[in-house]
Design an enzyme around this catalytic site. Structure first.
Site, mmCIF file in Angstrom:
data_model
loop_
_atom_site.group_PDB
_atom_site.id
_atom_site.type_symbol
_atom_site.label_atom_id
_atom_site.label_comp_id
_atom_site.label_asym_id
_atom_site.label_seq_id
_atom_site.Cartn_x
_atom_site.Cartn_y
_atom_site.Cartn_z
ATOM 1 C CE LYS A 56 17.189 -12.063 -9.482
ATOM 2 N NZ LYS A 56 18.516 -11.638 -9.058
ATOM 3 C CG ASP B 96 16.867 -17.075 -5.027
ATOM 4 O OD1 ASP B 96 15.784 -17.403 -5.514
ATOM 5 O OD2 ASP B 96 17.520 -16.104 -5.454
HETATM 6 C C1 LIG Z 1 11.611 -13.218 -7.379
HETATM 7 C C2 LIG Z 1 12.699 -12.303 -6.990
HETATM 8 N N1 LIG Z 1 12.394 -11.033 -6.733
HETATM 9 C C3 LIG Z 1 13.334 -10.151 -6.371
HETATM 10 C C4 LIG Z 1 14.653 -10.537 -6.241
HETATM 11 C C5 LIG Z 1 15.651 -9.521 -5.760
HETATM 12 O O1 LIG Z 1 16.591 -9.161 -6.700
HETATM 13 P P1 LIG Z 1 17.975 -8.562 -6.220
HETATM 14 O O2 LIG Z 1 18.773 -9.673 -5.592
HETATM 15 O O3 LIG Z 1 18.561 -7.998 -7.434
HETATM 16 O O4 LIG Z 1 17.670 -7.523 -5.190
HETATM 17 C C6 LIG Z 1 15.015 -11.848 -6.525
HETATM 18 C C7 LIG Z 1 16.413 -12.286 -6.428
HETATM 19 O O5 LIG Z 1 16.753 -13.435 -6.593
HETATM 20 C C8 LIG Z 1 14.018 -12.759 -6.901
HETATM 21 O O6 LIG Z 1 14.301 -14.051 -7.163
#
Ligand SMILES: Cc1ncc(COP(=O)(O)O)c(C=O)c1O
Length: 399
Positions: A76, A123
């Site tokens: 992220k 989150d």
């Molecule tokens: C580990 C992880 N994977 C995928 C996502 C999904 O990303 P997006 O919210 O851009 O769909 C998040 C989002 O917080 C994440 O923390």
């Protein structure tokens, strides 16, 4: 069990396609070059799981391991750092290319831009990346987390010096809280999703994620994946990666499948309804996939997915748990990938589909000649939960 996975095919009919100019190889190369100016930068490994692929009945399998990203255990930070870099470049009236990391964090730039406060809702992973960036810049970060957020994820954000707290609201309500706080105090909202009138920063965030996709593409060398599986919360990451690969492989585009938890399947519902409206999920969105527990799609991400993704899957928590267990214990000879609940979701669905009934495999044309690419977008960001699942078998199929 396959019965637990729901899948819809993209029913988009004709019409003008969303432009991929801001997500194409040229942009991705520029974003990756900028990230590579960070002193901590190293590309994350692309695990080549040949033996696991064979055992699952696939031709080949690649998993990009984002647990190695900047020591932050998730992809992220790529988004928040690129957005903040662009924001500051804008304050200086310069282009981001002229603001490599050493200059961005310099005292001179700090003196020029003054004290700044960045605000977000998260989150965990996005907030940690934002707090990390703000602390490198010696600027302030305020981070709000939805109810039920893990203490370990909160502690990791606090450890970066941010002012962080867990609210009693769900993710989307927490985003609105961050927005009103930023408006009231004249702070800078750095949110990883867009809405009408708030588009610039989320667009930079999506572009920031291109570094991950671009590295994977380079690491694949001449190999073209036949299938890409991407997990989605609001769909910014999935939108960016889909846009990138769709622009690269205009002909013979890989089959792209988007994966969400049943409890927060807003993109799946939007695709299923196919009525030109965004469909939302309300309430607590009680899933172990905390990073995917978002009930409102990012319209910019959705536009790309609507035009270039092929299938949408809604899955139970057991799929993510299976993915974590297999990646942590791959077939002999393969590299182990420590993958958290959100990180393992897409791969977990691949495994579940390969071990289940024929229908979905046939629909996706997934089999022994398929080359599958997944992104493990986080490591064990909640170590207690990781042990519960991988060591003690929590959230297995038959629970
Ligand atoms: C580990 C992880 N994977 C995928 C996502 C999904 O990303 P997006 O919210 O851009 O769909 C998040 C989002 O917080 C994440 O923390």
């Amino acid at each position: 069990m396959n019965e637990n996975i729901r899948i819809v095919q993209n029913k988009k009919q004709g019409g003008a396609l969303t432009s991929l100019d801001t997500l194409n190889e040229k942009t991705a190369e520029k974003v990756q070059r900028w990230h590579s100016s960070f002193d901590i930068y190293q590309e994350t490994p692309l695990a080549h799981l040949t033996n696991t692929a064979k055992e699952l009945g696939l031709g080949d399998l690649y998993v990009k391991d984002e647990s190695y990203r900047f020591g932050l255990n998730a992809f992220k930070v790529l988004g928040s750092s690129f957005a903040i870099g662009n924001y500051i470049a804008g304050l200086l009236g310069e282009e981001i290319d002229k603001l490599p990391f050493a200059r961005l964090i310099s005292q001179k730039v700090h003196d020029q831009v003054g004290e700044l406060t960045f605000v977000t809702a998260t989150d965990g992973n996005h907030g940690r990346g934002l707090a990390w960036t703000a602390s490198r810049l010696r600027q302030h970060a305020i981070v709000y987390m939805p109810k039920g957020s893990s203490q370990e994820r909160l502690d990791n954000i606090l450890a970066e010096g941010a002012d962080a707290s867990i609210t009693d609201m769900n993710y989307d309500e927490t985003v609105r809280l961050a927005k009103s706080k930023a408006e009231r105090e004249n702070d800078i909202l750095v949110q990883d999703t867009a809405w009408n009138g708030y588009e610039k920063i989320p667009a930079w965030i999506m572009q920031g994620y291109l570094t991950m996709a671009y590295e994977a593409y380079r690491q694949l060398k001449e190999q073209r994946p036949t299938h890409i599986f991407l997990q989605a919360g609001v769909g910014s990451m999935a939108g960016a990666v889909t846009g990138f690969f769709a622009s690269l492989f205009e002909k013979e585009k890989p089959v792209i499948t988007i994966v969400e938890p049943h409890k927060a399947n807003c993109i799946f519902r939007t695709a299923e309804a196919n009525d030109g409206k965004l469909h939302v999920v309300k309430g607590d969105m009680d899933t172990i996939m905390a990073g995917l527990a978002c009930g409102e799609p990012n319209p910019a991400g959705w536009n790309v997915l609507r035009d270039y993704a092929d299938y949408f899957i809604s899955c139970p928590d057991s799929a993510a748990a299976k993915g974590m267990r297999i990646l942590g214990n791959p077939a002999k000879g393969d590299t182990r990938v420590i993958s958290g609940e959100s990180g393992a979701a897409a791969f977990g669905c691949v495994a579940q589909i390969m071990q289940g009934r024929d229908e979905i495999r046939e629909m996706l044309n997934l089999g022994s000649s398929s080359k599958v690419l997944c992104f493990s977008t986080e490591g064990n960001t909640d170590r207690e939960r990781y042990r519960e699942i991988v060591w003690n078998g929590a959230y297995s199929d038959n629970q």
